[in-house]
Design an enzyme around this catalytic site. Structure first.
Site, PDB file in Angstrom:
ATOM      1  N   GLU A  47      -1.021 -10.363  21.192  1.00 20.46           N
ATOM      2  CA  GLU A  47      -2.055  -9.782  20.318  1.00 20.46           C
ATOM      3  C   GLU A  47      -3.267  -9.270  21.078  1.00 20.46           C
ATOM      4  OE1 GLU A  47      -1.680 -12.916  20.862  1.00 20.46           O
ATOM      5  OE2 GLU A  47      -3.715 -13.612  21.313  1.00 20.46           O
ATOM      6  N   HIS A  76      -0.015 -13.827  25.371  1.00 20.09           N
ATOM      7  CA  HIS A  76      -0.753 -13.328  24.202  1.00 20.09           C
ATOM      8  C   HIS A  76      -0.454 -11.874  23.865  1.00 20.09           C
ATOM      9  CE1 HIS A  76      -3.633 -16.603  23.415  1.00 20.09           C
ATOM     10  NE2 HIS A  76      -3.440 -16.885  24.693  1.00 20.09           N
ATOM     11  N   CYS A  87       0.761 -19.267  22.598  1.00 21.60           N
ATOM     12  CA  CYS A  87      -0.051 -20.077  23.519  1.00 21.60           C
ATOM     13  C   CYS A  87      -0.173 -21.525  23.037  1.00 21.60           C
ATOM     14  CB  CYS A  87      -1.407 -19.415  23.747  1.00 21.60           C
ATOM     15  SG  CYS A  87      -2.239 -20.025  25.216  1.00 21.60           S
TER      16      CYS A  87
END
Ligand SMILES: *[C@@H]1O[C@H](CO)[C@@H](O)[C@H](O)[C@H]1NC(C)=O
Ligand SMILES: *[C@@H]1O[C@H](CO)[C@@H](O)[C@H](O)[C@H]1NC(C)=O
Length: 306
Positions: free
Chosen positions: A234, A232, A122
């Site tokens: 994660e 993202h 990001c």
């Protein structure tokens, strides 16, 4: 700043991770003949730009980045930024200043045959495009808070990042909205293609289209182990706010794991290590306790640093 004095010759991390609205990544590794089975990844902390975070510290790392790397067999070292500034700006923030140091060290190391991977998520991805081109070429895309499938380019199937992914995971990524987008700004394919530095440096592996702007969602450098994702990976297994922007389906969580697995295998190729176990112990993130922030922020847990 002493933490990276002498990098990459002396220390320690095997790689660098740059995160979003959050952190950058430096990955730092260990050593072993033929590979390093004790990889350590440095995550670049970000200045606390939200008032509600100030009472906890001056910089932070969302714990989901840490868990993501740990899930694939790595340990984490926080790379603290010591001078809190204003908002996180791609050119002037402390985050940006430190990312730049690591980026150039990584290029230098890799040029000498010293493997040193860098990952940008990001904001980290956007920072990489700035570091490579020297220009902020982003366009406002209002892509904040929803999940998208990836549009794979023809280059993806032979890419380092995706070529060993299980077929069903690639299929799910291409057909289901699994990737979490939480960004206001994007690098359009148009601006990427017009910029010679970017075009020559990165292979575009996926794009997404929003409001008629086709933007780069995944890229890997041609000649360096440098990777950027606008989304993202994660978040799927570890963040629970902002649903439905964060899918938690079995496919979403599996896809996230394969990204982490890929990146940590890159870190295992890096032979950087701390000079001693005592120094390693002192720097590891286990020295800090994350705070439960799920009641007042978009992250479940955050590590704060003074
Ligand atoms: C290209 O980058 C410039 C900033 O240099 C920006 O103003 C413009 O909106 C971008 N255009 C597209 C199509 O991304
Ligand atoms: C994928 O690409 C097509 C063709 O450009 C576009 O219409 C579509 O919106 C894209 N899908 C996503 C999820 O970005």
């Amino acid at each position: 700043m002493r933490r990276f004095a002498g990098f990459p010759a002396g220390p320690a991390a095997n790689m660098l991770l740059l995160c979003c609205a959050a952190a950058a990544t430096v990955v730092l590794c260990g050593r072993l003949a033929g590979g390093n089975e004790r990889p350590i990844v440095g995550i670049l902390a970000q200045e606390c730009h939200f008032d509600k975070f100030h009472r906890f510290g001056s910089s932070y790392i969302a714990a989901s980045y840490v868990k993501f790397l740990e899930s694939a067999g790595a340990r984490v070292v926080p790379i603290r930024v010591l001078f809190p500034g204003g908002g996180v700006d791609l050119k002037t923030s402390e985050y940006s200043r430190v990312a730049k140091i690591f980026y150039h060290k990584a290029l230098e190391a890799n040029d000498k045959g010293d493997y040193f991977p860098v990952w940008g998520t990001c904001l980290g991805h956007e920072e990489l495009t700035y570091l490579t081109s020297g220009k902020v070429l982003l366009v406002n895309t209002k892509t904040n808070g929803f999940a998208l499938p990836l549009n794979f380019t023809s280059a993806a199937k032979n890419s380092r990042l995706f070529k060993n992914f299980p077929h069903d995971v690639l299929h799910a990524l291409a057909t289901e909205p699994l990737t979490s987008n939480f960004h206001m700004w994007s690098l359009s394919l148009e601006n990427f293609t017009k910029n010679e530095e970017l075009r020559n440096f990165y292979n575009v592996l996926t794009t997404n289209t929003n409001d008629q702007v086709e933007f780069i969602s995944t890229m890997e450098a041609y000649k360096y182990p440098i990777y950027g994702v606008q989304w993202h990976p994660e978040k799927n297994p570890f963040e629970w706010k902002s649903s439905p922007g964060i899918p938690h389906s079995p496919s979403a969580v599996r896809a996230s794991y394969y990204i982490a697995d890929f990146f940590i295998n890159e870190a295992r190729k890096s032979l950087h290590h701390f000079p001693s176990e005592a120094e390693e112990t002192k720097e590891l993130i286990y020295n800090y306790t994350p705070v439960y922030t799920g009641t007042f922020s978009s992250f479940q847990q955050i590590y704060f640093f003074d």
